[in-house]
Design a protein around this motif. Sequence first.
Motif, short mmCIF file in Angstrom:
data_model
loop_
_atom_site.label_atom_id
_atom_site.label_comp_id
_atom_site.label_asym_id
_atom_site.label_seq_id
_atom_site.Cartn_x
_atom_site.Cartn_y
_atom_site.Cartn_z
N PRO A 129 -3.97 -7.14 9.00
CA PRO A 129 -5.12 -6.56 8.28
C PRO A 129 -4.96 -5.07 8.01
O PRO A 129 -5.29 -4.59 6.92
N LEU A 130 -4.45 -4.32 9.01
CA LEU A 130 -4.26 -2.88 8.83
C LEU A 130 -3.22 -2.62 7.76
O LEU A 130 -3.36 -1.67 6.97
N ARG A 131 -2.19 -3.44 7.69
CA ARG A 131 -1.15 -3.23 6.70
C ARG A 131 -1.73 -3.28 5.29
O ARG A 131 -1.37 -2.47 4.43
N GLY A 132 -2.60 -4.24 5.05
CA GLY A 132 -3.21 -4.33 3.73
C GLY A 132 -4.01 -3.10 3.38
O GLY A 132 -3.96 -2.60 2.24
N THR A 133 -4.76 -2.60 4.34
CA THR A 133 -5.57 -1.40 4.12
C THR A 133 -4.69 -0.19 3.84
O THR A 133 -4.91 0.56 2.88
N LEU A 134 -3.67 0.01 4.67
CA LEU A 134 -2.79 1.16 4.51
C LEU A 134 -1.98 1.07 3.22
O LEU A 134 -1.71 2.09 2.57
N GLN A 135 -1.57 -0.15 2.85
CA GLN A 135 -0.82 -0.32 1.62
C GLN A 135 -1.66 0.11 0.42
O GLN A 135 -1.16 0.74 -0.53
N LEU A 136 -2.95 -0.21 0.45
CA LEU A 136 -3.85 0.20 -0.62
C LEU A 136 -3.91 1.72 -0.71
O LEU A 136 -3.83 2.30 -1.81
N TYR A 137 -4.04 2.39 0.44
CA TYR A 137 -4.11 3.85 0.43
C TYR A 137 -2.81 4.47 -0.09
O TYR A 137 -2.84 5.46 -0.83
N TRP A 158 -7.30 10.33 0.03
CA TRP A 158 -6.64 9.08 0.44
C TRP A 158 -5.86 9.28 1.74
O TRP A 158 -5.80 8.37 2.57
N ALA A 165 -7.74 5.34 9.46
CA ALA A 165 -7.44 3.93 9.71
C ALA A 165 -6.40 3.79 10.82
O ALA A 165 -6.53 2.93 11.70
#
Length: 289
Positions: A129-137, A158, A165
């Motif tokens: 889940p964190l990977r998805g968030t960080l990838q977006l940033y 950003w 996060a």
Amino acid sequence: MANGLPNYQLQQDQQAAPFSLRTMEATDQAHQGQPDQPHRHFYYTILWPFNATGTHMIDFVNYEIKPDHIFFISPGQVHQVRTNAQPTGVVLLFTPDFLQMNGIREEFIDQLKIFRTCEENPPLAVSKPLRGTLQLYVEQMQQAQQLLDYRYEALGAWLKLFLIACNNACDLALADPQQLQAGQTILRQFKQLVESHITEWHKVNEYAEQLFITPNHLNDVVRSLLGQTAKEYIQRRLTLEAKRRAAFEAITTKELAHNLGFRDPSHFTKFFRAQTGQSLSEFKATQFR
């Protein structure tokens, strides 16, 4: 032994820059697949490998590089990245001035659990889940780098979300929130004094006097937030400084002892062995061979 430790300023396209987002692929190609030399920066570095293996030395401690394990390196830390062939990932680089120009207070970085200037620096394991968030940033920062107007403001926004996060996912808990809030100012000032006076002051009372508190109170604050006494923190920072200078400067033991504030070289050699389990010559012989 090297004649000096390389110190790098942040540049982008041959120009000084306050922020840069790069890929590990591009860095590997620029170095033609060769590992970099031990060095330090005057800026913050975040290394996020997507698909890479190898080792990352930070202040003489070696860590394994694994996919989705993020490293956080502070200004002044000595580090060296050695990856296997064709690594992929991203590298975020930003200066303290970049933080200030975007309203990110120095206290914000100090309170994060991810940048640790004189302690262990293990990487942060990234959950799915964190990977998805960080990838977006990261994608938003990549887009923001192309902006003509308000580029750095967008990058700063950003970046701050990225750091928050990571901090919220970090399990290196330094203290409960109440302890952190109560002692954070003292700890920040103590660390700043240590960085400025480590070659002059080796005793807890010298720092406590500058902070207008008792040595016992300073020890209590440092212990509650870092899990070590103020004396232990000073000794670790002094040992780190000795290692940095011994590894990268052509200097005698007597000169090193004097430069670090030891009046008696024999006292320094005893201190170094007690802290590291090695003599100074043994330490030098094992570095970067």
